[in-house]
Design a protein around this motif. Structure first.
Motif, short mmCIF file in Angstrom:
data_model
loop_
_atom_site.label_atom_id
_atom_site.label_comp_id
_atom_site.label_asym_id
_atom_site.label_seq_id
_atom_site.Cartn_x
_atom_site.Cartn_y
_atom_site.Cartn_z
N TRP A 63 0.93 -1.16 -0.08
CA TRP A 63 -0.01 -0.20 -0.04
C TRP A 63 0.80 1.19 -0.15
O TRP A 63 2.17 1.32 0.60
N GLN A 64 0.23 2.23 -0.70
CA GLN A 64 1.01 3.52 -0.50
C GLN A 64 0.04 4.61 0.02
O GLN A 64 -0.92 4.46 -0.70
N ARG A 65 0.66 5.38 0.92
CA ARG A 65 0.18 6.26 1.43
C ARG A 65 -0.06 7.72 0.32
O ARG A 65 0.83 8.22 -0.06
N GLN A 66 -1.40 8.18 0.56
CA GLN A 66 -1.70 9.28 -0.41
C GLN A 66 -1.51 10.46 0.30
O GLN A 66 -1.41 10.64 1.49
N PRO A 67 -1.62 11.63 -0.39
CA PRO A 67 -1.55 13.07 0.39
C PRO A 67 -2.55 13.40 1.36
O PRO A 67 -2.51 14.01 2.06
N ASP A 68 -3.56 12.64 1.09
CA ASP A 68 -4.94 12.93 1.97
C ASP A 68 -4.84 12.03 3.14
O ASP A 68 -5.87 11.80 3.84
N GLY A 69 -3.97 11.29 3.32
CA GLY A 69 -3.84 10.15 4.24
C GLY A 69 -4.37 8.90 3.97
O GLY A 69 -4.11 7.87 4.72
N SER A 70 -5.10 8.61 3.25
CA SER A 70 -5.62 7.43 2.51
C SER A 70 -4.57 6.39 1.96
O SER A 70 -3.38 6.98 1.63
N PHE A 71 -4.80 5.23 1.61
CA PHE A 71 -4.02 4.19 1.44
C PHE A 71 -4.34 3.66 -0.32
O PHE A 71 -5.59 3.28 -0.37
#
Length: 348
Positions: A63-71
């Motif tokens: 998984w990669q963390r996105q700028p909004d904190g989601s994965f």
């Protein structure tokens, strides 16, 4: 064993882990869990089935963390866990493969159903709810088998463009040493390179590691973890892959000299090669073998860099039949060095 605490059909063989790394219900234990339940992904049946299932038949999901904190899910490796599950064969030292007892054949419908069943009762039940598709750029990582500690080695990163258009990306790689539990101790080298791929083109990037890059960082079983990540510039797709491997330590070569007869002295030669570009300090050799030799400690002293030494020991067998002589090496600079030989002892 009988499992009257479970529904009918879940008795018989049970799974336990005799060396648990964490507590279960406040105690350091793991299992018993029904082998039938593990094979079918029924992780809701006690005891500790989720943990045991993860050991033998889980997917590795990156998984990669996105700028909004989601994965965002970026990679699913469906065949990374549960290879060559083994036990010692009855009556010999051969390996008996029991993988099929714990899981259905990799990639079959039954195996996929078991994984998805287990996942629905896990911490991320919606992992397979969306139809994840792979990137049009694929990355593989591999090393040669049997890399000897102290040698230089190469990590090969394969990059393949499976699309009909050009692709460009920047690859970031890092090499870390890790403990036998899989926990990383720290990163010892990082690299970065740009790759341009024509349609349907494949390329290899070779990264060379010298022994002085990693020797001082190694811990316990000399395990390493190599991670490569990047992003396709044209599509924004994230790519990632990971490869773990262990450096091989030399074996102690044990050679019996002459016949082994109960009550009569015999000799054994034990050969050791130091693979490191530095001396081994205060080396101690430990020898034992039921019916052959009571535990004995032999102080060898220092072993020069890349040197091979041979130690000759006398022993007097006390019991007839097939016997095993085991030797191990104690050294701060080189661990996990062992040797074993079978000796057939005759009656006097």
């Amino acid at each position: 064993m009988s499992r009257s605490d479970l529904p009918a059909g879940f008795g018989g063989w049970q799974v336990i882990d005799a060396t648990p790394q964490e507590t279960s219900c406040g105690l350091y234990c793991c299992g018993p869990a029904s082998l039938v339940a593990i094979r079918n992904g029924m992780v809701y049946l006690k005891y500790d089935a989720p943990f045991i299932f993860a050991e033998v038949n889980s997917d590795k999901v990156y998984w990669q963390r996105q700028p909004d904190g989601s994965f965002q899910k970026v990679l699913v490796q469906k065949k990374a866990v549960g290879h060559k599950i083994s036990t010692k064969a009855v009556g010999s030292d051969e390996r008996e493969d029991i993988t099929e007892s714990y899981k259905f054949s990799e990639g079959t419908d039954e195996e996929r159903i078991a994984v998805e069943t287990a996942c629905r009762h896990g911490s991320r039940p919606d992992t397979y709810a969306d139809q994840w598709t792979s990137s049009d750029v694929e990355v593989t990582v591999h090393t040669d088998d049997g890399i000897v500690m102290g040698s230089d080695f190469t990590v090969t990163v394969g990059v393949a463009n499976v699309s009909s258009e050009c692709r460009s990306l920047t690859l970031f790689s890092q090499a870390a040493v890790m403990y036998y539990t899989g926990v990383a101790k720290g990163t010892f080298k990082r690299d970065k390179c740009d790759v341009l791929l024509e349609p349907r083109e494949e390329k290899e990037v070779k990264l060379v590691f010298r022994n002085d890059d990693y020797l001082e960082f190694l811990v316990d079983q000399a395990a390493m973890m190599f991670t490569v990540s990047g992003r396709v510039k044209e599509t924004g797709q994230a790519i990632v892959n990971q490869h773990s491997f262990r450096l091989r330590t030399p074996d102690l070569r044990i050679t019996p000299v002459g016949d082994a007869v109960v009550g009569k002295a015999m000799k054994v030669e034990i050969m050791l090669t130091n693979p490191l570009p530095k001396s081994l300090k205060s080396v101690v050799l430990r020898i034992e073998g039921p019916g052959l030799q009571n535990p004995r400690k032999v102080n060898i002293g220092d072993v020069p860099r890349h040197a091979t030494i041979t130690v000759t020991e006398n022993l007097v067998p006390s019991k007839p039949g097939p016997r095993k002589l085991i030797a191990s090496l104690d050294s701060q600079q080189l661990t996990q060095v062992h040797g074993v030989v079978e000796v057939m002892v005759r009656e006097s």
